[in-house]
Design a protein around this motif. Structure first.
Motif, short mmCIF file in Angstrom:
data_model
loop_
_atom_site.label_atom_id
_atom_site.label_comp_id
_atom_site.label_asym_id
_atom_site.label_seq_id
_atom_site.Cartn_x
_atom_site.Cartn_y
_atom_site.Cartn_z
N VAL A 1 0.87 -1.17 0.00
CA VAL A 1 0.00 0.00 0.00
C VAL A 1 0.91 1.23 0.00
N THR A 2 0.70 2.12 -0.96
CA THR A 2 1.48 3.35 -1.02
C THR A 2 0.52 4.53 -0.94
N GLN A 3 1.01 5.62 -0.38
CA GLN A 3 0.20 6.84 -0.30
C GLN A 3 1.01 8.00 -0.84
N GLU A 4 0.29 8.93 -1.45
CA GLU A 4 0.94 10.12 -1.98
C GLU A 4 -0.07 11.25 -2.02
N VAL A 5 0.44 12.48 -1.94
CA VAL A 5 -0.40 13.67 -2.08
C VAL A 5 -0.27 14.15 -3.51
N ARG A 6 -1.41 14.24 -4.20
CA ARG A 6 -1.43 14.71 -5.59
C ARG A 6 -2.05 16.10 -5.63
N THR B 1 -3.69 19.11 -8.09
CA THR B 1 -4.26 19.54 -9.36
C THR B 1 -4.69 20.99 -9.14
N GLY B 2 -3.87 21.92 -9.60
CA GLY B 2 -4.14 23.33 -9.32
C GLY B 2 -4.02 23.59 -7.82
N ASP B 3 -5.09 24.12 -7.22
CA ASP B 3 -5.10 24.40 -5.78
C ASP B 3 -5.62 23.23 -4.95
N VAL B 4 -6.07 22.18 -5.59
CA VAL B 4 -6.69 21.04 -4.89
C VAL B 4 -5.63 19.99 -4.58
N LYS B 5 -5.58 19.61 -3.30
CA LYS B 5 -4.67 18.53 -2.89
C LYS B 5 -5.51 17.32 -2.53
N ARG B 6 -5.05 16.14 -2.97
CA ARG B 6 -5.73 14.88 -2.68
C ARG B 6 -4.74 13.90 -2.10
N LEU B 7 -5.19 13.14 -1.09
CA LEU B 7 -4.41 12.03 -0.55
C LEU B 7 -4.87 10.78 -1.26
N CYS B 8 -3.96 10.10 -1.96
CA CYS B 8 -4.31 8.91 -2.74
C CYS B 8 -3.59 7.68 -2.17
N LEU B 9 -4.32 6.59 -2.04
CA LEU B 9 -3.78 5.30 -1.61
C LEU B 9 -3.88 4.33 -2.78
N SER C 1 1.56 -8.12 -6.08
CA SER C 1 2.55 -8.61 -7.04
C SER C 1 2.69 -7.66 -8.24
N GLY C 2 2.69 -6.36 -7.97
CA GLY C 2 2.89 -5.37 -9.02
C GLY C 2 1.62 -5.00 -9.77
N ARG C 3 0.51 -5.70 -9.54
CA ARG C 3 -0.76 -5.41 -10.22
C ARG C 3 -1.59 -4.49 -9.33
N ILE C 4 -2.14 -3.40 -9.88
CA ILE C 4 -2.94 -2.46 -9.10
C ILE C 4 -4.31 -3.09 -8.83
N ASP C 5 -4.64 -3.21 -7.53
CA ASP C 5 -5.94 -3.75 -7.13
C ASP C 5 -6.95 -2.63 -6.87
N ALA C 6 -6.49 -1.52 -6.28
CA ALA C 6 -7.41 -0.44 -5.93
C ALA C 6 -6.64 0.87 -5.80
N ILE C 7 -7.32 1.94 -6.16
CA ILE C 7 -6.81 3.30 -5.94
C ILE C 7 -7.96 4.11 -5.36
N THR C 8 -7.69 4.85 -4.30
CA THR C 8 -8.70 5.72 -3.73
C THR C 8 -8.06 7.07 -3.41
N CYS C 9 -8.78 8.15 -3.65
CA CYS C 9 -8.28 9.49 -3.38
C CYS C 9 -9.34 10.29 -2.63
N GLN C 10 -8.90 11.09 -1.66
CA GLN C 10 -9.79 11.99 -0.93
C GLN C 10 -9.18 13.38 -0.92
N VAL C 11 -10.04 14.38 -1.00
CA VAL C 11 -9.58 15.77 -1.02
C VAL C 11 -9.10 16.17 0.37
N ASP D 1 -7.05 18.27 6.96
CA ASP D 1 -7.94 17.12 7.20
C ASP D 1 -8.53 16.62 5.90
N LEU D 2 -8.96 15.36 5.93
CA LEU D 2 -9.68 14.79 4.79
C LEU D 2 -11.10 15.34 4.78
N THR D 3 -11.61 15.65 3.57
CA THR D 3 -12.99 16.13 3.49
C THR D 3 -13.88 15.13 2.82
#
Length: 75
Positions: A36-41, A43-51, A56-66, A73-75
């Motif tokens: 599981v990796t997390q990063e802040v992305r 886009t302009g003025d909007v920041k999102r926390l994405c997990l 085994s290298g295959r993406i199972d799920a991606i979720t992002c919250q503003v 804080d997460l909104t």
């Protein structure tokens, strides 16, 4: 006397060979690694926390919250 022991030796050797073959074909208890990796992305003025969840290298799920820009804080 050797004639009586020979079938036991043959049966034991066969059992070992079959057991080894089954062990090679189906390793017990091994599971693929999951990460599981997390990063802040941004886009302009909007920041999102994405997990991202990978198995085994295959993406199972991606979720992002503003993220709230003033509190972080997460909104």
């Amino acid at each position: 006397m050797i004639v009586g022991i020979m079938p036991i030796i043959v049966a034991s050797s066969a059992a070992l060979a079959v057991g080894y073959g089954l062990g090679e074909q189906a390793p017990l208890g091994e599971q693929p690694a999951q990460t599981v990796t997390q990063e802040v992305r941004r886009t302009g003025d909007v920041k999102r926390l994405c997990l991202t969840v990978k198995t085994s290298g295959r993406i199972d799920a991606i979720t992002c919250q503003v993220l709230d820009d003033t509190t972080g804080d997460l909104t």
